[in-house]
Design an enzyme around this catalytic site. Structure first.
Site, mmCIF file in Angstrom:
data_model
loop_
_atom_site.group_PDB
_atom_site.id
_atom_site.type_symbol
_atom_site.label_atom_id
_atom_site.label_comp_id
_atom_site.label_asym_id
_atom_site.label_seq_id
_atom_site.Cartn_x
_atom_site.Cartn_y
_atom_site.Cartn_z
ATOM 1 N N CYS A 81 0.836 -1.227 0.030
ATOM 2 C CA CYS A 81 0.042 0.000 0.110
ATOM 3 C C CYS A 81 0.787 1.130 0.119
ATOM 4 C CB CYS A 81 -0.940 -0.170 1.329
ATOM 5 S SG CYS A 81 -1.608 1.484 1.533
ATOM 6 N N CYS A 84 0.180 3.239 3.955
ATOM 7 C CA CYS A 84 0.787 2.649 5.059
ATOM 8 C C CYS A 84 1.581 1.810 4.886
ATOM 9 C CB CYS A 84 -0.455 2.155 5.854
ATOM 10 S SG CYS A 84 -1.016 0.442 5.279
ATOM 11 N N CYS A 129 -7.367 -1.091 1.274
ATOM 12 C CA CYS A 129 -6.182 -1.573 2.327
ATOM 13 C C CYS A 129 -6.861 -1.783 3.553
ATOM 14 C CB CYS A 129 -5.048 -0.557 2.323
ATOM 15 S SG CYS A 129 -3.782 -1.030 3.876
ATOM 16 N N CYS A 132 -4.978 0.852 6.530
ATOM 17 C CA CYS A 132 -5.301 2.390 6.320
ATOM 18 C C CYS A 132 -6.701 2.952 5.870
ATOM 19 C CB CYS A 132 -4.180 3.087 5.728
ATOM 20 S SG CYS A 132 -4.286 2.906 4.022
ATOM 21 N N CYS A 152 -8.401 -5.143 -10.022
ATOM 22 C CA CYS A 152 -7.809 -4.304 -11.024
ATOM 23 C C CYS A 152 -7.494 -2.928 -10.057
ATOM 24 C CB CYS A 152 -9.105 -3.569 -11.903
ATOM 25 S SG CYS A 152 -8.614 -2.617 -13.116
HETATM 26 ZN ZN ZN Z 1 -2.549 0.931 3.638
#
Ligand code: ZN
Length: 172
Positions: A81, A84, A129, A132, A152
């Site tokens: 990510c 984070c 995610c 976060c 995607c």
């Molecule tokens: Zn994250």
């Protein structure tokens, strides 16, 4: 009744089987996750991230196809990510979908969560995610076998870490 309101009502009362199969996305099992959510304000994220990743991750924008170098990233490694740094995808699950967005057949189990998104009127499955809450992309049911899923992803919502390099510490 507005069309969006109608679809949301149908979703709530469970009339999804009446919606054509091409509109539906797979129901993704969300097993209990060991990930502890990171609480950070939008203001804090805006200060940490450049505008493009911020708009995708925290305002659910979508990048233009072919705009991210990660579309063509084919080395072994991990996609984390961009906010984070939680690992979200392994390169072994990346494939060429010819859509212009990095595409994967599955995420790292328990590291993403999904929700139904009506921003395009018809329902799509948005995923983000788990740590976060940053928006990553949408999952569709036209991926390759055996799972048939196409995750995607916006390339600017991810960072790539080659196998030879250590994963960065999670951002707090
Ligand atoms: Zn994250």
């Amino acid at each position: 009744m507005k069309r969006r309101t109608l679809l949301q009502t149908l979703a709530v009362i469970g009339v999804f089987p009446l919606i054509p199969a091409c509109w539906r996305t797979p129901v993704i099992g969300e097993a209990a996750s060991p990930i502890i959510p990171l609480k950070k304000s939008r203001k804090e994220w805006r200060e940490l991230l450049s505008p493009k990743p911020y708009q995708i991750l925290f305002e659910e924008a979508t990048e233009r196809p072919e705009s991210s170098n990660l579309v063509y990233e084919d080395r072994a490694g991990t996609f984390i990510c961009a906010a984070c740094y939680l690992p979200l995808f392994e390169s072994t699950h990346k494939y060429e979908s010819w859509t212009g967005w990095p595409s994967f057949t599955q995420p790292i189990a328990g590291h993403v969560a999904t929700k139904i998104d009506f921003s395009m009127i018809w329902p799509r499955t948005e995923y983000h995610c788990m740590r976060c809450g940053g928006h990553q992309g949408h999952v569709f049911s036209d991926g390759p076998p055996p799972r048939g899923e196409r995750w995607c992803n916006n390339g600017f919502a991810l960072k790539f870490v080659p196998k030879e390099e250590p994963l960065p510490a999670l951002r707090n």
